[in-house]
Design an enzyme around this catalytic site. Structure first.
Site, PDB file in Angstrom:
ATOM      1  N   ILE A 228      10.183   2.548   2.873  1.00 38.46           N
ATOM      2  CA  ILE A 228      11.329   2.111   2.077  1.00 38.46           C
ATOM      3  C   ILE A 228      11.292   2.875   0.755  1.00 38.46           C
ATOM      4  CG2 ILE A 228      12.396   0.169   0.865  1.00 38.46           C
ATOM      5  CD1 ILE A 228      11.474  -1.639   3.115  1.00 38.46           C
TER       6      ILE A 228
ATOM      7  N   ASP B 189      11.736  -9.808  -4.453  1.00 34.66           N
ATOM      8  CA  ASP B 189      10.804 -10.071  -3.362  1.00 34.66           C
ATOM      9  C   ASP B 189       9.939 -11.261  -3.742  1.00 34.66           C
ATOM     10  OD1 ASP B 189       9.676  -8.653  -5.350  1.00 34.66           O
ATOM     11  OD2 ASP B 189       8.821  -7.080  -4.119  1.00 34.66           O
TER      12      ASP B 189
ATOM     13  N   GLY C 288       0.857  -1.186   0.000  1.00 32.93           N
ATOM     14  CA  GLY C 288       0.000   0.000   0.000  1.00 32.93           C
ATOM     15  C   GLY C 288       0.891   1.233   0.000  1.00 32.93           C
TER      16      GLY C 288
ATOM     17  N   THR D   8       3.826   3.576   8.200  1.00 26.80           N
ATOM     18  CA  THR D   8       2.977   3.825   9.366  1.00 26.80           C
ATOM     19  C   THR D   8       3.824   4.237  10.574  1.00 26.80           C
ATOM     20  OG1 THR D   8       1.284   2.316   8.570  1.00 26.80           O
ATOM     21  CG2 THR D   8       1.300   2.753  10.925  1.00 26.80           C
TER      22      THR D   8
ATOM     23  N   SER E 258       6.325  -0.812   9.684  1.00 24.13           N
ATOM     24  CA  SER E 258       7.640  -0.496   9.131  1.00 24.13           C
ATOM     25  C   SER E 258       7.751   0.994   8.835  1.00 24.13           C
ATOM     26  CB  SER E 258       7.868  -1.302   7.860  1.00 24.13           C
ATOM     27  OG  SER E 258       6.815  -1.057   6.957  1.00 24.13           O
TER      28      SER E 258
END
Lengths: 498, 498
Positions: free
Chosen positions: B204, B263, B176, B210, B201
């Protein structure tokens, strides 16, 4: 796009990192918008020199507004004091996207492979990136086009030697373990008018590489200039490839492949043929020993590999022939630099004609036929004659002298201070000889660092052995190492007598 | 097997390498029989402490019979002076062979994955080895069994929190980009009796994570002990996951994945669910935004991923539900820590009910139904009521206070010093809003390091816009960054008006 720039004070770390890396405080990393392992562009404000490095972050090594630079980066920027530099975020080099493409199983173009090789050669890729690339190549392999492109890229990236005279010939053995055929082949073909600028490797996993064995007799760390001069004078040379910058990217790739023993076939072909192409070789024999524990395990695999070598050679303007030889028993009775050098010299001196001599004449014969120095079907015969006539020895002594002779006679090669004799526990025939264990014994005894260390076999496969007779000797200059090697040999029993 | 040992003098390098590495002279490397990137075992002769490190070789950094040790290795060995150590060759850790197995496309067992995770966590694998592993996982993927094993291994490797009361619930959004729904969901469900120990986290690649947004209001760098204490008192928390050692191997894997943006799906699932399992969550909602430029691009992919999340959750004893949401337009009108925090607080204060509020109530509703705090079909309704009644705000203020309040009212959140207004060039409707470019603008303006930096949207997709009216504002505390962001915004035009 313009990027935010920050002026930072240099903190010097006088350590070579072997790659372009810098260290900044976590707070500055946030300020610059970079994460660990991202890249930054550093500008020396005094001389305007720029360099792009991978960045690591810290909370202890440097303070805020400070940047830690290792010796390699200081040198690239021409920094000699605690001065200030300008720091900016930097985009990833193009080849990072290309690595991802390879991981996704897509073939790379010639231009793309050239880009990756250039970035590896100039330390622009981190170990993480280079390793991911090699993993991708290991899993997906190369197409023939990719292999050819990799070979060309390795050649173009390095230095080259061109000889006025010819024919330039060369040979290479893939994963051979002992028996210095090169030291017999080079003088034979050089004596017959071939140019053979042979660069060899040092041992990685064997008891000795050709460069290690030749070093017992002469200097092998030679510059490109000297290699050219000596070869032009004598027709042949046996030098250490690692001392010259013939293919710097290749050396770095091999370093990255080593920890996981990744050696994808296409990369092996490119690595071998690039070295031949960079010295202008036109006729090349690739020796493919097959057997258990050797790099190539079966004849089928050797034949597939052989076809690829021939095809890539053709694309690079080289005529390549492959010989598939049986490596289920050792080639020659010696393991270790001095012992193998002595073996080669004794063959040239005409003391005996063993399996090493036989294999050497076979390969020399192919080179002579390929290059037109012998008629089809007569190469091996001429090679044997050249060996037996003493002309090959004469040429070898000429080469050794040109390379700064250390020893000129097999009897002049020193013997190790300590020797352990391993004797037969029972009588019978030598049923199996475990080459891998013999190499391990030689390495524990000190090879290859200790030139005189190694193993001398006194039995051959199938031959009769009396109880308590010596089956092999272990040589070493170090008592601790000899004791460890002897203990290992007695536990493992590399010669099965039945 | 006994190995040859050499006593060497320590040369201290007071630099953290972030991994266990030592440096020896090329001559000693030969003597020990090791190549660069091989491993050696070092023993402190005074206290008998041992450590295995990767070795690098040099001809300049240390002399012969000298070994260079970085701070990490000195610490592991308890070395405080120029003393002597004993050095031996060391075999590769078992997981190196397992990495090769993964590269060859074979699935790993639970035990094997545990071994790799342990070796990564304790810095026993070099970056080259860890990167090759992630490349293998990226190419071959994980089976469901492997994903479950990886999740368990990450949980077991880290620390855990157990709560006496329940139900423990959690939520996570995969990729998101904006809209701090977590800051609305946590107080709603906590107000209704759920336990929600949310670790989030930092940014990045987005404008704010958040944890960055919550940090505007309160302290987010909390110890495990404080997380437990606060959550037990208030029912909820919003802490920064990076400050606690919940899954140290996961942090290292993410670091290795970053340079190539690897990822692999299975690793993402393991990473997310391990963090939930380590705080004992029983009911988890995974939000999967789909759209161009988001991590998950299509509904089909989201549905496949969703099934895997549910299955792996089940194996770890968690009930998981996934929501697939449309991310083709931004969620909320704010990009940047302070701006997004203000948005969340204004929603809780009842100032408006926007798309962020709507999405938050939907996800909170699912959590309430899953955990039995609401009847099937009534979750969202109860969530909206809790929000509108002011109970969620009350709970949020309680949480903020427990986390060391900085600000308690949306009006108390400071505004950036410099604001640039971007106006419409023509009138029309907002046809397309390019979220990626808006994030880039926010990042150039200083987000996330500059909490007050970011973008405030004044238009929504489909809405009418007058010529010269403000479409968005850029906020920044740094004039240079604001100018760069404005220039970028005017070139890129992230809002298409037609």
């Amino acid at each position: 796009m313009d990027r935010y720039a920050q002026v930072m004070k240099v903190k010097r770390f006088d350590i070579e990192a072997g790659k372009l890396i810098s260290v900044i405080h976590e707070i500055d990393a946030k300020e610059l918008g970079v994460l660990p392992l991202d890249r930054i562009e550093i500008t020396n404000l005094q001389n305007k020199k720029k360099v792009v490095t991978v960045v690591d972050t810290t909370t202890t090594m440097v303070g805020e507004n400070e940047i830690g630079l290792f010796a390699d980066v200081q040198k690239a920027l021409g920094i000699k004091s605690k001065q200030a530099v300008e720091v900016k975020q930097s985009p990833q080099p193009e080849s990072v996207a290309l690595i991802k493409k390879k991981l996704e199983g897509k073939a790379l173009s010639e231009k793309e492979i050239k880009q990756i090789v250039a970035d590896i050669a100039h330390n622009k890729l981190s170990e993480i990136e280079a390793s991911a690339f090699m993993a991708g190549v290991y899993i997906h392999g190369y197409t023939l086009d990719e292999t050819a492109a990799m070979t060309k890229a390795l050649v173009e990236d390095g230095k080259r030697i061109r000889f006025k005279k010819g024919p330039v010939v060369d040979k290479h053995s893939i994963g051979g373990v002992n028996g210095r055929t090169t030291m017999v082949i080079v003088p034979i073909v050089a004596a017959l008018g071939c140019i053979i600028p042979k660069t060899s490797s040092r041992s990685i996993t064997s008891a000795a590489g050709t460069a290690d064995a030749m070093e017992v007799l002469a200097d092998v760390s030679l510059s490109i200039k000297r290699i050219k001069k000596i070869t032009e004078k004598t027709g042949g040379i046996i030098a250490w490839g690692g001392a010259v910058d013939l293919a710097p990217a290749d050396d770095k790739i091999i370093r990255i492949e080593h920890p996981l023993s990744l050696d994808p076939e296409g990369q092996v072909i490119a690595s071998v043929l690039a070295k031949k192409a960079s010295v202008g070789s036109k006729f090349v024999v690739i020796d493919l020993p097959i057997g258990p524990g050797v790099k190539v395990s079966t004849r089928e695999k050797a034949e597939v590999l052989s076809k690829k070598f021939v095809e890539i050679g053709k694309r690079l303007g080289m005529k390549v022939e492959c010989t598939i030889t049986n490596a289920s028993e050792p080639c020659g009775n010696y393991f270790g630099a001095a012992l193998e050098a002595k073996n080669a010299l004794e063959i040239l001196e005409g003391k005996y004609f063993d399996r090493v001599a036989e294999k050497s004449c076979k390969i020399a014969g192919i080179l002579l036929e390929m290059s037109g120095k012998a008629k089809k079907g007569f190469g091996e015969k001429i090679a044997v004659e050249t060996l037996k006539s003493g002309k090959a020895l004469e040429k070898m002594l000429e080469i050794i002298k040109a390379q700064g002779a250390r020893v000129l006679k097999s009897s002049g090669i020193p013997k190790a201070q300590f020797v352990a004799k391993i004797r037969a526990k029972n009588s019978g025939k030598a049923k199996k000889i475990d080459v891998k264990t013999l190499i391990k014994i030689a390495r524990i005894s000190g090879a290859p660092a200790d030139q005189l260390a190694g193993v001398r076999m006194l039995v051959e496969k199938g031959k009769k052995i009396e109880k308590k007779s010596i089956i092999f000797e272990i040589h070493s200059e170090n008592r601790q190492k000899l004791a460890l090697a002897k203990k290992f040999a007695l536990t493992k029993e590399p010669v099965e007598i039945k």
